[in-house]
Enzyme design. Structure first.
Site, short mmCIF file in Angstrom:
data_model
loop_
_atom_site.label_atom_id
_atom_site.label_comp_id
_atom_site.label_asym_id
_atom_site.label_seq_id
_atom_site.Cartn_x
_atom_site.Cartn_y
_atom_site.Cartn_z
N VAL A 49 0.87 -1.18 0.00
CA VAL A 49 0.00 0.00 0.00
C VAL A 49 0.91 1.23 0.00
O VAL A 49 1.66 1.45 0.95
CB VAL A 49 -0.93 0.03 1.23
CG1 VAL A 49 -1.82 1.26 1.20
CG2 VAL A 49 -1.77 -1.25 1.30
N PRO B 276 4.36 0.64 12.21
CA PRO B 276 3.64 1.15 13.39
C PRO B 276 3.18 2.60 13.22
O PRO B 276 2.11 2.97 13.68
CB PRO B 276 4.67 1.02 14.52
CG PRO B 276 5.55 -0.10 14.09
CD PRO B 276 5.63 0.01 12.58
N GLY C 120 -6.79 11.68 0.18
CA GLY C 120 -7.76 10.60 0.15
C GLY C 120 -7.49 9.46 -0.81
O GLY C 120 -8.31 8.56 -0.92
N LEU C 121 -6.35 9.46 -1.48
CA LEU C 121 -6.08 8.41 -2.45
C LEU C 121 -5.83 7.06 -1.78
O LEU C 121 -6.30 6.02 -2.27
CB LEU C 121 -4.90 8.78 -3.35
CG LEU C 121 -5.08 10.04 -4.20
CD1 LEU C 121 -3.84 10.28 -5.06
CD2 LEU C 121 -6.32 9.93 -5.07
N GLY C 122 -5.11 7.05 -0.68
CA GLY C 122 -4.86 5.80 0.05
C GLY C 122 -6.15 5.19 0.55
O GLY C 122 -6.39 3.98 0.42
N TYR D 65 -5.08 2.76 9.11
CA TYR D 65 -5.86 1.55 8.84
C TYR D 65 -7.00 1.32 9.83
O TYR D 65 -7.99 0.69 9.48
CB TYR D 65 -4.93 0.33 8.81
CG TYR D 65 -3.95 0.38 7.68
CD1 TYR D 65 -4.36 0.15 6.37
CD2 TYR D 65 -2.61 0.68 7.90
CE1 TYR D 65 -3.47 0.22 5.32
CE2 TYR D 65 -1.70 0.75 6.85
CZ TYR D 65 -2.14 0.51 5.56
OH TYR D 65 -1.26 0.59 4.52
#
Length: 173
Positions: free
Chosen positions: A105, A142, A115-117, A148
């Site tokens: 990722v 970490p 906001g692409l991720g 996520y």
């Protein structure tokens, strides 16, 4: 942002976003000059490798990247319309039935924070869930675990600890 290190697991019952509802719509992405891609056709591996390096991955052999992508069941990347280069990327491998692991990722540092991720991850997870795959894991540094968590990933669910095979280098005397 990149994934590597600690195993995290996606828990289906706490899905934080409704199916087909994304934080950034496909139409909004396109209006901002980005295209979503789901195949490796038109993916320039040298440019992808540059994104990997920009986020801290070691430079990879492009033939090995190609081979890895040919063995990848789900892939999603964002192309910047103006430069025609990949600026966000993620992929998942697995058994195609029960389990998947999300790898690589990455978002080009000059395109992070828009906001692409999240767009890539939301769509990749949805694709896996639509295939009936509910055990979705990923490796994460970490420092990016906070990215996520809102997407439904948790570290060490149910006290499960992941392990990684590691060959120790012999110390020179």
């Amino acid at each position: 942002m990149f994934s590597r290190g600690i195993i995290s697991n996606f828990r289906t019952p706490t899905l934080p976003f409704p199916t087909c509802k994304y934080s950034v719509s496909d139409k909004d992405l396109e209006s901002r000059g980005f295209f979503l891609r789901r195949t490796i056709s038109d993916l320039n591996l040298d440019h992808l490798n540059s994104v990997f390096v920009a986020v801290g991955f070691p430079r990879r052999d492009t033939e090995k990247i190609k081979l890895a992508l040919e063995h990848t069941q789900s892939i999603l990347w964002v192309e910047h319309k103006k430069s025609q280069k990949p600026v966000a990327f993620a992929r998942a491998t697995g058994d195609g039935v029960f389990n998947a692991i999300i790898w690589d990722v990455v978002v080009d540092p000059s395109f992070q924070g828009i906001g692409l991720g999240k767009a890539v991850m939301e769509r990749l997870v949805e694709e896996l869930l639509e295939k009936g795959i509910c055990n979705i894991a990923l490796y994460s540094e970490p420092r990016v675990l906070g990215f996520y968590r809102p997407l439904g990933f948790v570290a060490d669910p149910d006290g499960i600890r992941g392990m990684v095979y590691s060959r120790k280098q012999k110390k020179k005397k």
